[in-house]
Design a protein around this motif. Sequence first.
Motif, short mmCIF file in Angstrom:
data_model
loop_
_atom_site.label_atom_id
_atom_site.label_comp_id
_atom_site.label_asym_id
_atom_site.label_seq_id
_atom_site.Cartn_x
_atom_site.Cartn_y
_atom_site.Cartn_z
N GLU A 1 0.82 -1.22 0.00
CA GLU A 1 0.00 0.00 0.00
C GLU A 1 0.85 1.27 0.00
O GLU A 1 0.52 2.24 -0.68
CB GLU A 1 -0.94 0.01 1.21
N ARG B 1 0.57 4.10 -2.84
CA ARG B 1 0.20 5.46 -2.46
C ARG B 1 1.24 6.47 -2.96
O ARG B 1 0.89 7.55 -3.45
CB ARG B 1 0.10 5.54 -0.93
N ASP C 1 -7.53 7.03 -1.79
CA ASP C 1 -7.91 5.79 -1.11
C ASP C 1 -8.56 4.80 -2.07
O ASP C 1 -8.26 3.61 -2.03
CB ASP C 1 -8.86 6.09 0.05
N VAL D 1 -5.82 3.38 -4.44
CA VAL D 1 -4.94 2.45 -3.72
C VAL D 1 -5.67 1.15 -3.42
O VAL D 1 -5.14 0.07 -3.66
CB VAL D 1 -4.39 3.10 -2.43
N ARG D 2 -6.90 1.25 -2.95
CA ARG D 2 -7.68 0.05 -2.63
C ARG D 2 -7.88 -0.80 -3.88
O ARG D 2 -7.72 -2.02 -3.86
CB ARG D 2 -9.03 0.46 -2.03
N VAL E 1 -4.33 -2.37 -4.82
CA VAL E 1 -3.82 -3.32 -3.84
C VAL E 1 -4.75 -4.52 -3.69
O VAL E 1 -4.31 -5.67 -3.75
CB VAL E 1 -3.57 -2.65 -2.48
N ASN E 2 -6.02 -4.27 -3.51
CA ASN E 2 -6.96 -5.36 -3.23
C ASN E 2 -7.34 -6.16 -4.47
O ASN E 2 -7.51 -7.37 -4.40
CB ASN E 2 -8.23 -4.83 -2.57
#
Length: 83
Positions: A35, A39, A59, A62-63, A66-67
Amino acid sequence: MNDSFFRKIEAKTGVPMEEVFALANAIQFADFKDERQVRKIVRKVGQLANKHVPQHVEDDLVRSIVNDGNQVNLNDIQNMLGN
């Protein structure tokens, strides 16, 4: 590529090619499950584009990266910034 090509890009974008190459290098070797790295890349893209990236947009980006395991897609970032 020759220097005049890069000078034209710098003149048009206002972004030094050294920064573009540094970003490309960071993206190439980034761990997109980290993360903090993601970011940092999102913030750098916003900085180079001279765009403020609201916290909720950062956010979301990034989510998503990453996810969902998505690679950084500069077009997606640009679209989320409203360009």
